[in-house]
Scaffold this motif. Structure first.
Motif, PDB file in Angstrom:
ATOM      1  N   GLU A 222      38.520  45.557  35.919  1.00 56.17           N
ATOM      2  CA  GLU A 222      39.077  45.001  36.800  1.00 56.17           C
ATOM      3  C   GLU A 222      37.708  44.939  37.843  1.00 56.17           C
ATOM      4  O   GLU A 222      37.206  44.032  38.076  1.00 56.17           O
TER       5      GLU A 222
ATOM      6  N   ILE B 260      33.985  37.885  41.115  1.00 52.37           N
ATOM      7  CA  ILE B 260      34.779  36.510  40.904  1.00 52.37           C
ATOM      8  C   ILE B 260      35.909  36.847  42.099  1.00 52.37           C
ATOM      9  O   ILE B 260      37.007  36.960  41.887  1.00 52.37           O
TER      10      ILE B 260
ATOM     11  N   TRP C  98      34.112  44.536  36.510  1.00 51.75           N
ATOM     12  CA  TRP C  98      33.521  42.454  35.399  1.00 51.75           C
ATOM     13  C   TRP C  98      34.216  41.315  36.738  1.00 51.75           C
ATOM     14  O   TRP C  98      34.057  40.289  36.305  1.00 51.75           O
ATOM     15  N   PHE C  99      35.272  42.059  37.048  1.00 50.10           N
ATOM     16  CA  PHE C  99      35.942  40.412  37.815  1.00 50.10           C
ATOM     17  C   PHE C  99      35.270  40.607  40.111  1.00 50.10           C
ATOM     18  O   PHE C  99      35.604  39.970  40.732  1.00 50.10           O
TER      19      PHE C  99
ATOM     20  N   LEU D 291      43.721  42.798  40.956  1.00 50.02           N
ATOM     21  CA  LEU D 291      43.326  42.075  40.268  1.00 50.02           C
ATOM     22  C   LEU D 291      42.994  40.733  41.379  1.00 50.02           C
ATOM     23  O   LEU D 291      42.528  40.238  41.605  1.00 50.02           O
TER      24      LEU D 291
ATOM     25  N   ARG E 145      40.549  33.409  39.855  1.00 49.16           N
ATOM     26  CA  ARG E 145      41.362  35.400  38.883  1.00 49.16           C
ATOM     27  C   ARG E 145      42.569  34.453  38.861  1.00 49.16           C
ATOM     28  O   ARG E 145      42.640  35.112  37.599  1.00 49.16           O
TER      29      ARG E 145
ATOM     30  N   GLN F 161      30.245  35.643  35.445  1.00 55.71           N
ATOM     31  CA  GLN F 161      30.966  34.940  36.689  1.00 55.71           C
ATOM     32  C   GLN F 161      30.915  32.805  35.849  1.00 55.71           C
ATOM     33  O   GLN F 161      31.647  32.254  35.404  1.00 55.71           O
TER      34      GLN F 161
END
Length: 421
Positions: A381, A388, A384-385, A415, A393, A305
């Motif tokens: 996706e 976020i 890791w995200f 995403l 994004r 992040q």
């Protein structure tokens, strides 16, 4: 006085005659073409591939670096060289009626153009041409400039092999360690300590040495080598040589860069980038540990992040510290100015390298190094995200949108449009 005038006339006529001879025969002896930039007619991954800029280059002794003859010097081109799509593109009504496959996919609301695995080079080249000509409405700095306007320092990723007439633009985190090994073997630039001769097998070339900048001739070095002739020689080589690069999904490349540079202690990246991320976005009270090893031992290290926040921070770009490991491919390789003959994808690495080595006519000389394909799984996706925010994004996608569009990678709609569990 009459004799002197006659001599002057004879000298001028003789000079004109010699100039005509040079123009008539120069192409046959390896000089320049009067029609520059015609289309060329061509029918394991290591964790790191950036040049060693954060620390000094590894010391290479004279016995280690092979003797290489300097690149040949050609006469300058006096005409302006059009490289931008705006300079060379011509529109024909009959061509406009033929809709390329990715146009239909876009109109039908399908995946973003074609999948990256499509190995058709014409398709890959056309996608780049569409973005560079403005057909996709994707804007980014430098899209319309010509290569003469690009500073030398921004051409440091274009490696030139004069012997085999190759130009390779290396992209960190996209198999470029192995491609640099191939170029070291082809150029005979490195001597094997065991044999006392240049390496002949890319597998045997030490990975830690191939990123030494002294081993590779790049366009960024042309000014030091050729002075005022450098731009002309660059134009000649861009016209005549086979130019290629390899790319991968932009977000997956980011993940790979983060894991390699900040997922384990790396002193250079910790001091120059990691500590900045922690101070700006880590809410770290007090002073930070001096070394990466101490920071990791204390459980203090940048998160993904914080890494994304750093990339999106205007101060990062203002400071000029957008490192090559996460710099966009369009800024590293200038595909709107350099008309690449071959665009390889990491997702189809084996097929692409096999085909490219044949195009380069070096497949009988060596084999591409094998290695573990450390490709991130399809769960990247979510993995890791998930932490976020969607707005972040979307902002990140905008930063790398030109690479997504230019190289045919599907827009990660899932995403960008929904929260991840």
């Amino acid at each position: 006085m009459g004799t002197w005038r006659s001599l002057r006339v004879a000298f001028i006529l003789g000079s004109l005659f010699m100039l005509l001879l040079i123009i008539a025969y120069w192409d046959d002896i390896g000089g320049f073409s009067l029609y520059p930039f015609q289309d060329l007619k061509h029918d394991s991954l290591h964790s790191d591939c950036g040049s060693q800029r954060l620390s000094s280059d590894a010391a290479l002794s004279a016995s280690t670096i092979g003797a290489r003859s300097g690149p040949s010097v050609s006469l300058p081109i006096t005409s302006r060289i059009p490289l931008s799509p705006e300079d060379t593109a011509q529109t024909h009504p009959e061509e406009e009626q033929k809709k390329p496959p990715w146009e239909n996919a876009r109109k039908e609301g399908g995946r973003n153009r074609v999948l990256a695995g499509d190995g058709d080079q014409d398709v890959r080249k056309q996608m780049i041409a569409d973005v560079c000509s403005g057909k996709t409405n994707v804007e980014f700095p430098g899209r319309t400039r010509v290569i003469e306007q690009i500073p030398y320092r921004e051409l440091d990723h274009l490696i030139v092999d004069d012997t085999h007439q190759i130009i390779y633009c290396y992209v960190p985190k996209v198999a470029c360690t192995n491609w640099k090994k191939v170029l070291v073997v082809l150029s005979q630039a490195l001597i094997s300590p065991s044999s006392g001769k240049p390496y002949i097998d890319p597998e045997a070339v030490p990975a830690e040495l191939v990123h030494n900048s002294s081993l590779h001739l790049t366009f960024a070095k042309f000014w030091h080598h050729y002075g005022s002739l450098s731009r002309y020689l660059m134009a000649l080589k861009l016209q005549r040589y086979t130019k290629f690069l390899f790319v991968r999904d932009p977000f997956v490349r980011l993940i790979s860069a983060f894991r390699n540079k900040f997922g384990r202690p790396n002193e250079d990246f910790y001091k120059q980038f990691g500590s900045v991320m922690l101070r700006r976005f880590g809410n770290v009270s007090g002073s930070l540990p001096e070394t990466a090893a101490e920071a990791f031992a204390a459980g203090i290290k940048p998160t993904f992040q914080q890494f994304i926040a750093y990339l999106l921070d205007p101060e990062t770009e203002k400071d000029g510290i957008f490192n090559e490991h996460w710099r966009q491919v369009y800024r590293l390789c200038h595909p709107c100015q350099v008309k690449y003959d071959f665009i390889g994808h990491l997702e189809t690495l084996e097929e692409d390298t096999e085909r490219l080595l044949k195009i380069l006519k070096v497949d009988h000389l060596l084999h591409f190094p094998s290695g573990a394909h450390n490709l991130t799984s399809t769960s990247w996706e979510r993995d890791w995200f998930a932490q976020i925010p969607i707005a972040t994004r979307k902002e990140l996608y905008k930063l790398y949108e030109p690479d997504f569009e230019m190289f045919g990678y599907a827009k990660p709609d899932g995403l960008l449009q929904q929260e991840l569990d």
